[in-house]
Design an enzyme around this catalytic site. Sequence first.
Site, mmCIF file in Angstrom:
data_model
loop_
_atom_site.group_PDB
_atom_site.id
_atom_site.type_symbol
_atom_site.label_atom_id
_atom_site.label_comp_id
_atom_site.label_asym_id
_atom_site.label_seq_id
_atom_site.Cartn_x
_atom_site.Cartn_y
_atom_site.Cartn_z
ATOM 1 N N ARG A 223 0.798 -1.228 0.000
ATOM 2 C CA ARG A 223 0.000 0.000 0.000
ATOM 3 C C ARG A 223 0.836 1.287 0.000
ATOM 4 O O ARG A 223 0.522 2.213 -0.741
ATOM 5 C CB ARG A 223 -1.009 -0.006 1.160
ATOM 6 C CG ARG A 223 -1.952 -1.219 1.148
ATOM 7 C CD ARG A 223 -3.137 -1.074 2.077
ATOM 8 N NE ARG A 223 -4.064 -0.078 1.585
ATOM 9 C CZ ARG A 223 -4.138 1.156 2.011
ATOM 10 N NH1 ARG A 223 -3.352 1.561 2.998
ATOM 11 N NH2 ARG A 223 -4.982 2.000 1.477
ATOM 12 N N CYS B 60 14.446 -5.268 -3.865
ATOM 13 C CA CYS B 60 15.365 -4.499 -4.719
ATOM 14 C C CYS B 60 14.603 -3.517 -5.612
ATOM 15 O O CYS B 60 14.562 -3.664 -6.844
ATOM 16 C CB CYS B 60 16.198 -5.453 -5.542
ATOM 17 S SG CYS B 60 17.092 -6.574 -4.473
#
Length: 425
Positions: A332, A365
Site C-alpha cells: 500500500r 530491490c
Amino acid sequence: MTKPLSAYQQKNGAILVGDSGKNLESLTKGFATPFFLYNADHVRARFTRMKEAYLKQGLPVSIHYATKANCNPRILSLLASLGAKADVVSLGETELAIQAGFLAESVLFSGVAKTVKEIEGALRLGVGQINVESLGELERIAKIAEKMKHTGPFDIGLRLNPNVCPETHPYITTGLQENKFGLEEPAVREAVTILKSAPWLRLRGLSLHIGSQLLDLTALDEALEVGKFVQDRLRADTGWNLDRFDVGGGIGIQYAQFDESDEIAVVDQHASLLKKHLGADLDSGKLTEILTEPGRWLVARSGVLVTEVQYVKTTPHKTFVITDGGMNLLIRPALYEAQHRIEPFIRRPSNNPSLEKVDVVGPICESADFLGRERNLGDVRQDDRLAVFDAGAYGRTMASLYNQRGWPDEYIYLDGTLEKVNVSN
Ligand code: LLP
C-alpha cells in the site's frame, strides 16, 4: 451500544492488544519475523457495531464481507459464524469462503473478468447472486446458465456505473466513466433485452460500488440517487420485482490515528444514507433486502505487520531503517503512497538529529520499497521489532513472492488466545 473500540493502544511506550492489557512484545516473543497478527476480537466488535448501525435504522441489510481485504481462514470463519455473508471476485475466493463456513447461497460474486470456468463453478456451487459488469459477461452467463437451467433460475445483479467521483486515491475509484467497472445506464437497458430471452436468469436488482477508502460519503449519496432512479425506471419498464439493492463497500478508516471514533461515526452516516434513499421502498415492500460489501472497515484495524530491523544505515543525506518485510508484504505505501503508522515495540528516546526523520524501507530491490518515509522512531536499533499498523486489509492478500522471500506467518488473537493460522497458498 458496545463500548468504544480500539484494536491496539499505546501505553507507557508499549503496544497493547485491544483492551486486553496484553503487551504485543511479550505476546509475540520469539516469533519469526516478518509476520501478521490479527486481533480477531476487534473484527468481531467491528462487525457487531456495523450490524447495530443498520439495526438502529431498522434496515434489513445483508453484510457481505469483501474477502479480498483479508482471506485468512480464521477471519473468514469468524465472520461467517457471526452471520456475515461473503462478497468474492474469483472462484478461488468463492472456494475459500465456502470452506471457511459461508453458505454458497450467501456468496455474492462480483468482478470484471469472470471466466467460463468461474461462471460454471459459481453456478454449480450455487452462489447467491452474480453481479454482472458488462454485456459480454451477461451473454456468457446466459449461455452457460441455459445449459444448467434445470438447477436454476440463477439470481443476478447488474452493476451500475453511476459516474460519480469520490474523494479517494485515483487507483481505487471505480464508479467513474473512465473506470472499467459496471454498466452505464444505456447498457443496463440493453442488458434487459438480453435478460428477456434468458428466463433462467432472474434479475434481483442493481449493484454499485464507487470506490474504496471513502471517509466522505457525498459521492455515495449521489450514486444512490442515480441508482434508485435507474432501478425505479427498470421496475416500471419491465414489471420485474427487483427486490434487492446492492450498495457496495468502500467505507474508509483513519490511517493517521489510533483513535477510531471518527470512522465509527461514518458507519452511522452510511446507515442514514441508506435509510434516506431506500427507506420508502423498503416500507412499501418494493425492496426487501439491501446488500453491502464492506472489506477494509471490518478488518484493516485488526492487523499489524511485524518486521525486524536488520540495519540502521546512515548516509550524509538520510537514515534508512532497513527491515525484513516491505512491499512484498504490504504494498500500500508503494502503490498508493498510503501512510501506515509505524511504532517500535519499545520506543527509546533519542536526541540524535540523524534519527529524527528516518525512511523505513524493506528488503526488496526496488526504491519503491518503503513502509514509511520521514518517520521518527526514537533511538531505533538493529534487531528492534516494528509494528506497522492497519495492515489487516489489503496486506497479506496483496502480498507477493517477489525476490522469493517466502510467505509470512499469520497469528490470530481471539478470546485471549493466540493461534498461528496461515492462509493456504
Ligand atoms: N465490493 C467491490 C465490488 C469491490 O471492488 C471492493 C474493493 C469492495 C467491495 C470492498 O471495498 P472496501 O470496503 O474494502 O473499501 N487495494 C486497495 C483497495 C482496493 C479495493 C478494491 N475493491 C487498498 O489497499 O486501499
